[in-house]
Write a protein that holds these residues in place. Structure first.
Motif, PDB file in Angstrom:
ATOM      1  N   LEU A  46       0.882  -1.260  -0.226  1.00 48.88           N
ATOM      2  CA  LEU A  46      -0.011   0.187  -0.073  1.00 48.88           C
ATOM      3  C   LEU A  46       0.766   1.325   0.017  1.00 48.88           C
ATOM      4  CD1 LEU A  46      -2.674  -0.905   2.553  1.00 48.88           C
ATOM      5  CD2 LEU A  46      -2.950  -0.930   0.085  1.00 48.88           C
ATOM      6  N   GLU A  47       2.035   1.319   0.993  1.00 47.32           N
ATOM      7  CA  GLU A  47       2.912   2.287   0.723  1.00 47.32           C
ATOM      8  C   GLU A  47       3.423   2.610  -0.860  1.00 47.32           C
ATOM      9  OE1 GLU A  47       3.773   4.577   2.915  1.00 47.32           O
ATOM     10  OE2 GLU A  47       2.408   3.731   4.468  1.00 47.32           O
ATOM     11  N   GLY A  48       3.602   1.280  -1.393  1.00 50.52           N
ATOM     12  CA  GLY A  48       4.131   1.582  -2.690  1.00 50.52           C
ATOM     13  C   GLY A  48       2.926   2.058  -3.500  1.00 50.52           C
ATOM     14  N   GLU A  49       1.895   1.660  -3.585  1.00 54.11           N
ATOM     15  CA  GLU A  49       0.673   2.234  -4.357  1.00 54.11           C
ATOM     16  C   GLU A  49       0.620   3.604  -3.822  1.00 54.11           C
ATOM     17  OE1 GLU A  49      -2.549  -0.281  -3.672  1.00 54.11           O
ATOM     18  OE2 GLU A  49      -1.759  -2.011  -4.637  1.00 54.11           O
ATOM     19  N   LYS A  50       0.621   4.013  -2.815  1.00 50.52           N
ATOM     20  CA  LYS A  50       0.646   5.288  -2.313  1.00 50.52           C
ATOM     21  C   LYS A  50       1.505   6.181  -2.894  1.00 50.52           C
ATOM     22  CE  LYS A  50       0.744   8.433   1.841  1.00 50.52           C
ATOM     23  NZ  LYS A  50       0.612   8.425   3.318  1.00 50.52           N
ATOM     24  N   LEU A  51       2.735   5.877  -2.975  1.00 47.69           N
ATOM     25  CA  LEU A  51       3.981   6.424  -3.699  1.00 47.69           C
ATOM     26  C   LEU A  51       3.467   6.663  -5.139  1.00 47.69           C
ATOM     27  CD1 LEU A  51       6.937   5.166  -1.889  1.00 47.69           C
ATOM     28  CD2 LEU A  51       6.037   7.381  -1.475  1.00 47.69           C
ATOM     29  N   ASP A  52       3.276   5.369  -5.708  1.00 38.86           N
ATOM     30  CA  ASP A  52       2.720   5.446  -7.167  1.00 38.86           C
ATOM     31  C   ASP A  52       1.664   6.356  -7.572  1.00 38.86           C
ATOM     32  OD1 ASP A  52       4.825   3.802  -7.735  1.00 38.86           O
ATOM     33  OD2 ASP A  52       3.395   1.983  -7.712  1.00 38.86           O
ATOM     34  N   SER A  53       0.665   6.259  -6.470  1.00 37.69           N
ATOM     35  CA  SER A  53      -0.679   7.164  -6.768  1.00 37.69           C
ATOM     36  C   SER A  53      -0.146   8.532  -6.746  1.00 37.69           C
ATOM     37  CB  SER A  53      -1.557   6.807  -5.867  1.00 37.69           C
ATOM     38  OG  SER A  53      -2.178   5.612  -5.963  1.00 37.69           O
ATOM     39  N   ARG A  54       0.806   8.930  -5.550  1.00 37.36           N
ATOM     40  CA  ARG A  54       1.283  10.308  -5.401  1.00 37.36           C
ATOM     41  C   ARG A  54       1.832  10.901  -6.593  1.00 37.36           C
ATOM     42  NH1 ARG A  54       3.613  11.364   0.315  1.00 37.36           N
ATOM     43  NH2 ARG A  54       1.788  11.064   0.904  1.00 37.36           N
ATOM     44  N   SER A  55       2.829   9.973  -7.006  1.00 39.60           N
ATOM     45  CA  SER A  55       3.643  10.494  -8.248  1.00 39.60           C
ATOM     46  C   SER A  55       2.484  10.724  -9.508  1.00 39.60           C
ATOM     47  CB  SER A  55       4.586   9.480  -8.759  1.00 39.60           C
ATOM     48  OG  SER A  55       3.977   8.206  -8.966  1.00 39.60           O
ATOM     49  N   GLN A  56       1.671   9.684  -9.834  1.00 39.12           N
ATOM     50  CA  GLN A  56       0.812   9.928 -10.785  1.00 39.12           C
ATOM     51  C   GLN A  56      -0.108  10.982 -10.788  1.00 39.12           C
ATOM     52  OE1 GLN A  56      -1.690   6.527 -11.300  1.00 39.12           O
ATOM     53  NE2 GLN A  56      -2.569   7.170 -13.282  1.00 39.12           N
ATOM     54  N   TYR A  57      -0.536  11.465  -9.147  1.00 40.37           N
ATOM     55  CA  TYR A  57      -1.265  12.532  -8.964  1.00 40.37           C
ATOM     56  C   TYR A  57      -0.623  13.882  -9.293  1.00 40.37           C
ATOM     57  CZ  TYR A  57      -3.418  16.334  -6.208  1.00 40.37           C
ATOM     58  OH  TYR A  57      -4.177  17.272  -5.855  1.00 40.37           O
ATOM     59  N   GLN A  58       0.808  13.669  -9.034  1.00 39.32           N
ATOM     60  CA  GLN A  58       1.788  14.926  -9.139  1.00 39.32           C
ATOM     61  C   GLN A  58       1.896  15.120 -10.804  1.00 39.32           C
ATOM     62  OE1 GLN A  58       2.951  17.047  -7.187  1.00 39.32           O
ATOM     63  NE2 GLN A  58       2.151  16.026  -5.432  1.00 39.32           N
ATOM     64  N   GLN A  59       1.658  14.074 -11.553  1.00 38.85           N
ATOM     65  CA  GLN A  59       1.482  14.288 -13.015  1.00 38.85           C
ATOM     66  C   GLN A  59       0.460  14.646 -13.603  1.00 38.85           C
ATOM     67  OE1 GLN A  59       2.879  10.397 -14.547  1.00 38.85           O
ATOM     68  NE2 GLN A  59       5.221  10.526 -13.811  1.00 38.85           N
ATOM     69  N   LEU A  60      -0.669  14.271 -12.922  1.00 37.84           N
ATOM     70  CA  LEU A  60      -2.137  14.444 -13.431  1.00 37.84           C
ATOM     71  C   LEU A  60      -2.457  15.946 -12.796  1.00 37.84           C
ATOM     72  CD1 LEU A  60      -3.911  11.290 -13.479  1.00 37.84           C
ATOM     73  CD2 LEU A  60      -2.924  12.138 -15.295  1.00 37.84           C
ATOM     74  N   ILE A  61      -2.016  16.394 -11.767  1.00 42.23           N
ATOM     75  CA  ILE A  61      -2.445  17.676 -11.405  1.00 42.23           C
ATOM     76  C   ILE A  61      -2.195  18.927 -12.275  1.00 42.23           C
ATOM     77  CG2 ILE A  61      -0.456  18.038 -10.011  1.00 42.23           C
ATOM     78  CD1 ILE A  61      -4.051  18.739  -8.786  1.00 42.23           C
ATOM     79  N   LYS A  62      -1.264  18.699 -13.148  1.00 48.87           N
ATOM     80  CA  LYS A  62      -0.929  19.589 -14.162  1.00 48.87           C
ATOM     81  C   LYS A  62      -1.920  19.796 -15.165  1.00 48.87           C
ATOM     82  CE  LYS A  62       2.561  16.914 -16.313  1.00 48.87           C
ATOM     83  NZ  LYS A  62       4.069  16.801 -16.973  1.00 48.87           N
ATOM     84  N   TYR A  63      -2.458  18.445 -15.418  1.00 45.66           N
ATOM     85  CA  TYR A  63      -3.542  18.437 -16.613  1.00 45.66           C
ATOM     86  C   TYR A  63      -4.792  19.271 -15.877  1.00 45.66           C
ATOM     87  CZ  TYR A  63      -0.524  15.445 -18.886  1.00 45.66           C
ATOM     88  OH  TYR A  63       0.516  14.870 -19.735  1.00 45.66           O
ATOM     89  N   GLN A  64      -5.153  18.779 -14.485  1.00 46.61           N
ATOM     90  CA  GLN A  64      -6.352  19.649 -13.842  1.00 46.61           C
ATOM     91  C   GLN A  64      -5.956  20.883 -13.969  1.00 46.61           C
ATOM     92  OE1 GLN A  64      -8.798  17.740 -12.742  1.00 46.61           O
ATOM     93  NE2 GLN A  64      -9.827  19.587 -11.735  1.00 46.61           N
ATOM     94  N   LYS A  65      -4.946  21.460 -13.535  1.00 47.38           N
ATOM     95  CA  LYS A  65      -4.734  22.838 -13.631  1.00 47.38           C
ATOM     96  C   LYS A  65      -5.156  23.455 -15.026  1.00 47.38           C
ATOM     97  CE  LYS A  65      -1.673  23.055  -9.728  1.00 47.38           C
ATOM     98  NZ  LYS A  65      -0.220  23.188  -9.410  1.00 47.38           N
ATOM     99  N   TYR A  66      -4.278  22.597 -16.122  1.00 53.90           N
ATOM    100  CA  TYR A  66      -4.581  23.000 -17.499  1.00 53.90           C
ATOM    101  C   TYR A  66      -5.952  23.034 -17.830  1.00 53.90           C
ATOM    102  CZ  TYR A  66      -4.200  22.879 -22.614  1.00 53.90           C
ATOM    103  OH  TYR A  66      -4.538  23.095 -23.962  1.00 53.90           O
TER     104      TYR A  66
END
Length: 294
Positions: A46-66
């Motif tokens: 779960l920690e790994g998934e959390k890290l992956d989700s966080r990195s994915q979130y960091q990647q997708l948040i820019k699209y959200q902002k866009y």
């Protein structure tokens, strides 16, 4: 002693129970340790998934902002939320996949149609070659027929020319026969007017030739008879002259007259055979009679 044995039995029972309880607890302990280990592994995952989700979130948040920035410039107010844009994207993406599948299917159909077209093109080429061969053969037959027609036309023209010449010759012969027939009927009109009037109206060539032959036979007989009369007159004149000359000359003239008479009758002279110094009587000129002149 009985109490001692009872005491030992109770202790044995307690010991066995305690051993069983210890075994159960040990087993439960191991199970708990396994569960703890599994939960720890699950936590790590779960920690790994959390890290992956966080990195994915960091990647997708820019699209959200866009997308939020895009919505700020939305003048038609077609899209009220970034989810609307995402739904629109998903719909377009689905349409794209559908179009890609359709494109793939059309390409397969195109390839199949091209192969069929190539096969049909090869068949059409062979058919075209066969048609060209048939056309060449038909052209040869047409030329042969045209040559035959030309030869037959030449033959027909030659036949027509020959028939024309034959008709012309027959016309000339008919005209000549008609002229001779007219002359014969005109000449015979003095002797037999009824016959000449009857024959003058005839147009049969065979009849005309028969009449002309009869006329020529009559004229030949007349000429022959006239010549015989002339010869008889000449011989008579010589005989009269020989009567005044003497016996020998009269004898020779009589022999000549007999020979001439026999010759006129178709025989051969007997009195003059073997005579070398025989004298031929002079032949008087033929009078210009009407039959001889014609």
């Amino acid at each position: 002693l009985v109490q001692y044995y009872k005491y030992i039995q109770d202790n044995e029972l307690k010991r066995s129970r305690a051993n069983k309880k210890a075994a159960v607890e040990e087993k439960a302990k191991h199970e708990r340790f396994g569960q703890i280990k599994g939960l720890r592994n699950r936590i790590d995952d779960l920690e790994g998934e959390k890290l992956d989700s966080r990195s994915q979130y960091q990647q997708l948040i820019k699209y959200q902002k866009y997308l939020e920035e895009v919505l700020q410039f939305n003048e038609s107010e077609e899209y009220q939320d970034p989810k609307d844009i995402i739904k629109r994207f998903e719909m377009l993406d689905d349409n794209k996949r559908i179009l890609q599948r359709r494109k793939t299917q059309l390409e397969e159909d195109l390839a199949r149609n091209q192969s069929q077209l190539q096969s049909k093109t090869g068949t059409n080429k062979s058919d075209t070659l066969q048609i060209d061969n048939n056309r060449s053969e038909a052209q040869g037959q047409l030329e042969k027929i045209q040559q035959d027609i030309k030869n037959k036309q030449d033959m027909l023209e030659s036949t027509v020319a020959h028939r024309t010449e034959t008709t012309k010759t027959i016309g000339q012969v008919r005209m000549a026969c008609q002229n001779l027939y007219d002359r014969c009927t005109q000449w015979n009109s003095e002797y037999n007017r009824t016959r000449s009037q009857k024959e003058a109206s005839s147009t049969d060539v065979i009849h005309q030739l028969t009449v002309i032959g009869d006329c020529l036979g009559d004229y030949t007989a007349l000429v022959k008879r006239n010549q015989e009369r002339i010869k008889e007159r000449q011989l008579q004149a010589h005989l009269n002259a020989a009567n005044g000359m003497g016996g020998l000359a009269a004898l020779k003239l009589q022999q000549m007259a007999a020979a001439a008479a026999q010759t006129n009758r178709g025989g051969s002279p007997t009195g003059l055979q073997g005579t070398k110094n025989s004298v031929s009587p002079p032949i008087a000129p033929k009078p210009a009679t009407t039959s001889a002149r014609h």
